[in-house]
Scaffold this motif. Structure first.
Motif, PDB file in Angstrom:
ATOM      1  N   ILE A   1      16.116  13.583  26.803  1.00 61.06           N
ATOM      2  CA  ILE A   1      15.907  15.009  26.354  1.00 61.06           C
ATOM      3  C   ILE A   1      14.691  15.488  26.763  1.00 61.06           C
ATOM      4  N   LEU A   2      13.608  14.968  26.950  1.00 66.59           N
ATOM      5  CA  LEU A   2      12.402  15.488  27.493  1.00 66.59           C
ATOM      6  C   LEU A   2      12.464  15.835  28.944  1.00 66.59           C
ATOM      7  N   LEU A   3      13.088  15.137  29.667  1.00 67.03           N
ATOM      8  CA  LEU A   3      13.431  15.714  31.009  1.00 67.03           C
ATOM      9  C   LEU A   3      14.407  16.532  31.448  1.00 67.03           C
ATOM     10  N   LEU A   4      15.097  17.081  30.191  1.00 69.68           N
ATOM     11  CA  LEU A   4      16.301  18.133  30.488  1.00 69.68           C
ATOM     12  C   LEU A   4      15.918  19.320  31.093  1.00 69.68           C
ATOM     13  N   PRO A   5      15.164  19.816  30.708  1.00 71.44           N
ATOM     14  CA  PRO A   5      14.570  21.087  31.670  1.00 71.44           C
ATOM     15  C   PRO A   5      14.253  20.808  33.080  1.00 71.44           C
ATOM     16  N   VAL A   6      13.665  19.739  33.337  1.00 67.01           N
ATOM     17  CA  VAL A   6      13.546  19.235  34.729  1.00 67.01           C
ATOM     18  C   VAL A   6      14.771  19.201  35.482  1.00 67.01           C
ATOM     19  N   VAL A   7      15.681  18.505  35.060  1.00 66.35           N
ATOM     20  CA  VAL A   7      16.757  18.289  35.357  1.00 66.35           C
ATOM     21  C   VAL A   7      17.759  19.673  35.739  1.00 66.35           C
ATOM     22  N   LEU A   8      17.755  20.609  34.673  1.00 63.04           N
ATOM     23  CA  LEU A   8      18.479  21.708  34.670  1.00 63.04           C
ATOM     24  C   LEU A   8      17.813  22.633  35.685  1.00 63.04           C
ATOM     25  N   GLY A   9      16.406  22.769  35.912  1.00 65.42           N
ATOM     26  CA  GLY A   9      15.688  23.421  36.764  1.00 65.42           C
ATOM     27  C   GLY A   9      16.007  23.139  38.140  1.00 65.42           C
ATOM     28  N   ALA A  10      15.944  21.733  38.502  1.00 63.34           N
ATOM     29  CA  ALA A  10      16.251  21.279  39.888  1.00 63.34           C
ATOM     30  C   ALA A  10      17.612  21.475  40.281  1.00 63.34           C
ATOM     31  N   SER A  11      18.610  21.272  39.259  1.00 66.45           N
ATOM     32  CA  SER A  11      19.720  21.483  39.466  1.00 66.45           C
ATOM     33  C   SER A  11      20.345  23.036  39.850  1.00 66.45           C
ATOM     34  N   TYR A  12      19.510  23.953  39.407  1.00 64.87           N
ATOM     35  CA  TYR A  12      19.647  25.157  39.784  1.00 64.87           C
ATOM     36  C   TYR A  12      19.140  25.330  41.142  1.00 64.87           C
ATOM     37  N   GLU A  13      18.358  24.908  41.357  1.00 62.16           N
ATOM     38  CA  GLU A  13      17.604  24.919  42.830  1.00 62.16           C
ATOM     39  C   GLU A  13      18.741  24.209  43.928  1.00 62.16           C
ATOM     40  N   THR A  14      19.138  23.293  43.422  1.00 59.52           N
ATOM     41  CA  THR A  14      20.083  22.750  44.306  1.00 59.52           C
ATOM     42  C   THR A  14      21.359  23.551  44.707  1.00 59.52           C
ATOM     43  N   LEU A  15      21.749  23.992  43.372  1.00 58.44           N
ATOM     44  CA  LEU A  15      22.943  25.081  43.763  1.00 58.44           C
ATOM     45  C   LEU A  15      22.527  26.226  44.387  1.00 58.44           C
ATOM     46  N   ARG A  16      21.360  26.659  44.298  1.00 55.98           N
ATOM     47  CA  ARG A  16      21.054  27.872  45.281  1.00 55.98           C
ATOM     48  C   ARG A  16      21.065  27.370  46.718  1.00 55.98           C
ATOM     49  N   PHE A  17      20.619  26.075  46.951  1.00 56.22           N
ATOM     50  CA  PHE A  17      20.376  25.663  48.342  1.00 56.22           C
ATOM     51  C   PHE A  17      21.571  25.307  48.965  1.00 56.22           C
ATOM     52  N   THR A  18      22.643  24.735  48.405  1.00 53.84           N
ATOM     53  CA  THR A  18      23.874  24.465  48.811  1.00 53.84           C
ATOM     54  C   THR A  18      24.536  25.622  49.072  1.00 53.84           C
ATOM     55  N   ASN A  19      24.332  26.889  48.380  1.00 58.96           N
ATOM     56  CA  ASN A  19      25.177  28.083  48.656  1.00 58.96           C
ATOM     57  C   ASN A  19      24.686  28.861  49.836  1.00 58.96           C
ATOM     58  N   ALA A  20      23.469  28.663  49.952  1.00 52.38           N
ATOM     59  CA  ALA A  20      22.687  29.233  51.206  1.00 52.38           C
ATOM     60  C   ALA A  20      23.236  28.759  52.372  1.00 52.38           C
ATOM     61  N   LEU A  21      23.552  27.215  52.350  1.00 51.52           N
ATOM     62  CA  LEU A  21      23.872  26.453  53.546  1.00 51.52           C
ATOM     63  C   LEU A  21      25.628  26.440  53.422  1.00 51.52           C
ATOM     64  N   ARG A  22      26.263  26.982  52.878  1.00 50.79           N
ATOM     65  CA  ARG A  22      27.653  26.850  52.869  1.00 50.79           C
ATOM     66  C   ARG A  22      28.547  27.192  54.056  1.00 50.79           C
TER      67      ARG A  22
END
Length: 317
Positions: free
Chosen positions: A248-269
């Protein structure tokens, strides 16, 4: 390709329609029972401090999720109210029908509307609690006493999350209303893909494009599971409650990192090899989207065109 076509747009499916988010305005279009298309237009406003937060990596993902949730709920409520109004109108038109038929119609409408509300509540509970806490607790109960590496524990937890997610999506996709919602989700993706390709937004042109898209929120869900496996592996726990607390404490970190990963994969599609990073999310979209009808695509096009029109007007103001 025009300047507009370089802008990045997103949206979401609503009941019998689609919402698109522009730079200056959010627009929803829904098809009413009389076959007319109704619009709901809300200018985008944001505090300066929010805009500053949206420029900070990791933190911008959490802000974007909260903003998107608030925005989406507002437009979903509009579509639900329009749907309920049409159902009530149908009931009035059938006032001379038998009492049995009338009651059947009323019950069906109520159950459909309640079903949407329940689906929204379940989505929130499953996303925030079940997909975070329950898989961790199950893995701990089944394998907590095993002499396994922490990474293996997290991988098993991630697998449990994926099973839960697929099962949940499959079950709700069996209901008629959610199936239509997923069709509009597909129509939203098709319109964005056609627009990004620079073609004229006609029904025939849009229908040629895939209903899957790299920037979809479904892809974000998959990345949150995969990223969670990595993030949680840096933290050790000594008990189930400590493990749940950390999740629960790390959930914001996971969500933030997941968002960056999504942006990264979209840029490399468009890169031959790295494009495969986004494939897990595309696979999940085979459940969260369905092939739309021409009428549903027409609604999506109407929403997108109206959004572009208002965006241009407000951008010049």
């Amino acid at each position: 390709m025009s300047q507009d076509s370089r802008n990045i747009y997103g949206g979401q499916a609503v009941i019998e329609g689609v919402m698109f988010a522009g730079k200056h305005v959010n627009v929803t279009a829904v098809r009413r029972k009389n076959d007319e298309i109704a619009f709901y237009e809300v200018p985008r406003t944001s505090k300066s401090w929010v805009q500053k937060l949206k420029k900070i990596p990791l933190l911008r993902g959490v802000v974007a999720i909260l903003e998107s949730s608030a925005k989406g709920s507002q437009h979903l409520n509009f579509s639900m109210e329009a749907y309920a109004e049409d159902e009530l109108t149908d009931e009035k038109d059938q006032a001379k029908a038998s009492e049995k038929e009338k009651e059947g119609k009323s019950g069906w409408s109520l159950s459909m509307i309640v079903g949407v509300a329940v689906a929204g509540i379940i989505s929130f509970v499953v996303g925030k609690i079940a997909f975070t806490v329950v898989p961790a607790a199950i893995e701990e109960l089944l394998f907590g006493g095993s002499n396994l590496n922490i990474v293996i524990h997290n991988l098993i937890e991630g697998l449990i999350k994926i099973v839960f997610l697929l099962g949940y999506l499959y079950v709700i996709s069996l209901t008629p209303l959610i199936k239509r919602l997923f069709q509009y989700h597909g129509a939203e993706h098709k319109v964005i893909s056609a627009y990004e390709a620079g073609v004229d937004l006609t029904v025939a042109n849009v229908q040629r494009y895939t209903r899957l898209h790299y920037r979809c929120g479904s892809s974000f869900i998959v990345f949150s599971v995969l990223v969670g496996v990595i993030v949680y592996s840096f933290f050790h726990w000594d008990s189930m409650w400590e493990r749940i607390y950390l999740r629960i404490l790390l959930l914001p970190v996971v969500l933030g990192a997941s968002y960056e990963t999504l942006r990264f994969t979209n840029a490399l599609r468009d890169l031959p090899v790295l494009r495969y990073l986004g494939y897990p999310g595309l696979w999940l979209q085979k459940l969260t989207t369905k092939e739309p009808t021409d009428e549903q695509v027409a609604v999506s096009i109407a929403s997108f065109n109206r959004m572009l029109e208002l965006d241009r007007q407000m951008g010049k103001a």
